[in-house]
Design an enzyme around this catalytic site. Structure first.
Site, mmCIF file in Angstrom:
data_model
loop_
_atom_site.group_PDB
_atom_site.id
_atom_site.type_symbol
_atom_site.label_atom_id
_atom_site.label_comp_id
_atom_site.label_asym_id
_atom_site.label_seq_id
_atom_site.Cartn_x
_atom_site.Cartn_y
_atom_site.Cartn_z
ATOM 1 N N GLU A 194 0.824 -1.212 0.000
ATOM 2 C CA GLU A 194 0.000 0.000 0.000
ATOM 3 C C GLU A 194 0.859 1.264 0.000
ATOM 4 O OE1 GLU A 194 -2.740 -1.087 -0.563
ATOM 5 O OE2 GLU A 194 -3.150 -2.873 0.618
ATOM 6 N N ARG A 230 5.733 9.221 -6.226
ATOM 7 C CA ARG A 230 4.771 9.128 -7.332
ATOM 8 C C ARG A 230 4.453 10.508 -7.880
ATOM 9 N NH1 ARG A 230 -1.394 6.669 -7.365
ATOM 10 N NH2 ARG A 230 -1.617 7.880 -5.468
ATOM 11 N N GLY A 281 -12.244 5.806 -18.399
ATOM 12 C CA GLY A 281 -13.655 6.138 -18.433
ATOM 13 C C GLY A 281 -14.169 6.606 -19.782
ATOM 14 N N ASP A 336 -1.697 0.008 -10.090
ATOM 15 C CA ASP A 336 -2.045 -1.395 -9.893
ATOM 16 C C ASP A 336 -2.056 -2.086 -11.248
ATOM 17 O OD1 ASP A 336 -2.359 -1.602 -7.155
ATOM 18 O OD2 ASP A 336 -4.481 -1.083 -7.180
ATOM 19 N N TRP A 356 -0.537 5.191 -0.110
ATOM 20 C CA TRP A 356 -1.274 5.693 -1.263
ATOM 21 C C TRP A 356 -2.760 5.405 -1.113
ATOM 22 C CZ3 TRP A 356 -0.694 3.044 -6.689
ATOM 23 C CH2 TRP A 356 -1.067 1.713 -6.627
ATOM 24 N N ASP A 368 -4.902 -6.915 2.799
ATOM 25 C CA ASP A 368 -6.104 -7.101 1.990
ATOM 26 C C ASP A 368 -7.337 -7.320 2.854
ATOM 27 O OD1 ASP A 368 -4.843 -7.355 -0.839
ATOM 28 O OD2 ASP A 368 -3.660 -8.665 0.430
#
Length: 555
Positions: A218, A270, A287, A380, A434, A494
């Site tokens: 993460e 990042r 999208g 991801d 993140w 998770d």
């Protein structure tokens, strides 16, 4: 863990740049900066031999079909065409373990064979429907290719595929925590160390070399964690933007150059702008109305009796991966998917992304004094192919355009950048992740905070056991090693994430309680010299990851 993204329309933030590949790749000396494209590949350890079919095992099968094999196909195509690309990709220890497991490999073949059968029926069903028949053919070809790549080309072992690209110098493979435990919320440094050391050993065994980088689970970092990374031989890690922006002292170049922690381990931050263009609910490429709609799936759209042989045995409808509609717009009336339109948009979006990175680098190059800037764009991996069907095509177009269509930026890996820039500013990154709001709220709130007293107690007990039995052998050693496995599995981030997001909560709660319960029984049996060999063998078979684990990692 899968992270659901909101579907929205998108328009490129700036003008779109497309074009055919032309000429040969520019030499690195001619470029003004770099892009580090980083894909985080992770799934929690889900393996249930006690059931013939288990719903959550589909997470792995979907990822193999929709993300890992499409990416392997892209990489193979780039290699075949002589494209000198560079990407960075994590393969988490739990994912590697599942990809190598013979039971799950066999079950994947059963899964993909069922989809091939269904696609064949769909070809017949849609033969008089010109809008859908080509798509049925497309899915049949996609599934047949997946089975070929998995079984025949790579002998059921996709880890060897990624290792091939590593050994060719195209892919830098990094590790993560052993079970993706959220490290900032671990009370004991020895528990953190075990997550790192087990991961490094597992990675080295299966990738043929020790990892130089790590995707912290993460992106969870806290000051001092880098000392453990240094001990493990890790050279760099990633943080979210604010982890570097809020570093002490403030970095001169922000996230566009790494900083060295006092330990000598580098931190890469990042880039906000490049992330926003993909992830943003307003500007994100996935999208676009021409892309395939993730949510309209044949498993829910078609007649129940027709799809019954392919959904869950108890009659629960599930996604089958056959989706006939495009996003269309903010409407429930979806239009048929047009593959050619979608590919054209993927090429346009790749060109737009590259154009914006060129302009970004050109501006940064005017500010930097002693090095070229690096834009770190981490995502991801499951976004590409699973959530965003056209994502692997976008990567393919982006890589080719970057190599052939411009001379401003170049793809690079973090280790290559550190080799080129061995001197970097020294700073201490801030505690960060993140996740939503950037810290620990996702993994510590009212939905999941109950798990931590149990995890802290189990970690303390594991350390106690390792110190009390420094030279165990036989049955005792097996029990100690299994206790270490159960603790690691209970620590997976998770489970807390699922509890927070509200999907599959019962499963996540059950897994946490199961592993803590198994650990607690092992602890008491070990302390009481009353190990049940039969029961131990059962849980060794059920929770069989890290076969070479050494419990003394907790000593």
């Amino acid at each position: 863990m899968k992270k659901e993204k909101k579907k929205v329309a998108t328009k490129p933030a700036r003008r779109t740049r497309t074009g055919r590949t032309r000429g040969k790749r520019a030499e690195s000396s001619m470029g003004k900066g770099y892009i580090a494209l980083v894909l985080h590949s992770h799934l929690p350890y889900v393996r249930h031999p006690e059931h013939d079919r288990f719903l959550e095992e589909d997470w792995l099968y979907e990822a193999i079909t929709e993300t890992y094999i499409p990416l392997i196909n892209v990489f193979d195509g780039l290699v075949a065409d002589g494209v000198d690309f560079r990407l960075t990709m994590s393969l988490t220890p739990t994912l590697i373990s599942m990809l190598l497991d013979p039971l799950l490999q066999q079950r994947y073949l059963r899964h993909i064979s069922r989809l091939i059968e269904l696609a064949g029926k769909e070809i017949e069903r849609t033969k008089d429907e010109p809008a859908f028949h080509p798509l049925a053919l497309m899915y049949r070809d996609l599934f047949v290719n997946a089975r070929f790549v998995f079984e025949e080309k790579y002998g059921r072992n996709l880890v060897t595929a990624f290792r091939k690209f590593q050994d060719l110098g195209k892919l830098e493979i990094i590790t993560s925590g052993a079970t993706h435990g959220f490290l900032p919320l671990m009370e004991n440094a020895k528990a953190v160390r075990a997550q790192i050391m087990v991961a490094v050993e597992h990675h080295t065994r299966h990738l043929g070399r020790p990892p130089k980088g790590i995707w912290l689970p993460e992106c969870g970092y806290y000051p001092g964690l880098d000392e453990i990374l240094k001990e493990a031989g890790i050279r760099y890690f990633f943080t979210d933007s604010h982890g570097v922006f809020h570093a002490t002292p403030r970095p001169k170049y922000g996230v566009y150059a790494p900083v060295y922690c006092r330990s000598g381990v580098a931190a890469f931050g990042r880039d906000i702008e490049s992330s926003k263009q993909v992830w943003s609910s307003i500007e994100g490429y996935p999208g676009d109305y021409n892309y395939r709609d993730f949510y309209r799936d044949a498993g829910f759209d078609l007649d129940f009796n027709y799809v019954k042989p392919y959904i869950h045995p108890d009659g629960l409808r599930v996604n089958l991966g056959i989706k006939y509609y495009r996003i269309t717009g903010k409407t429930n009336r979806k239009e048929p998917y047009n593959r050619q339109w979608a590919l054209e948009r993927a090429a346009e979006h790749a060109g737009n992304f590259l154009f914006n990175r060129e302009k970004q680098v050109e501006w940064l190059a005017g500010v930097f004094q002693d090095r070229k800037p690096i834009i770190v764009a981490p995502y991801d991996a499951e976004l590409y192919g699973h959530w965003w069907f056209e994502g692997p095509d976008w990567i393919n177009y982006l890589v080719r355009k970057t190599v052939f269509d411009q001379k401003t930026v170049r793809l690079i890996t973090p280790m290559e950048y550190l080799a080129e820039n061995p001197k970097c500013q020294v700073a201490t990154p801030a505690l960060s992740s993140w996740g939503y709001k950037g810290y620990a709220e996702v993994w510590l709130d009212g939905s999941n905070d109950w798990i931590y007293p149990h995890l802290h107690k189990a970690a303390a007990r594991m350390i106690e056991l390792a110190q009390e039995f420094p030279e165990a052998g036989g049955l005792l050693r097996r029990a100690l090693n299994q206790a270490a496995r159960e603790l690691l599995l209970a620590q997976s981030s998770d489970w807390a994430f699922i509890m927070k997001t509200g999907s599959h909560v019962e499963y996540a709660v059950g897994r946490t309680k199961e592993h803590v319960s198994r650990f607690t029984r092992l602890y008491r049996d070990i302390k009481g010299n009353s190990i049940d060999a039969g029961w131990l063998a059962e849980i060794e078979y059920a929770d069989n990851l890290f076969p070479d684990i050494d419990y003394l990692v907790y000593a």
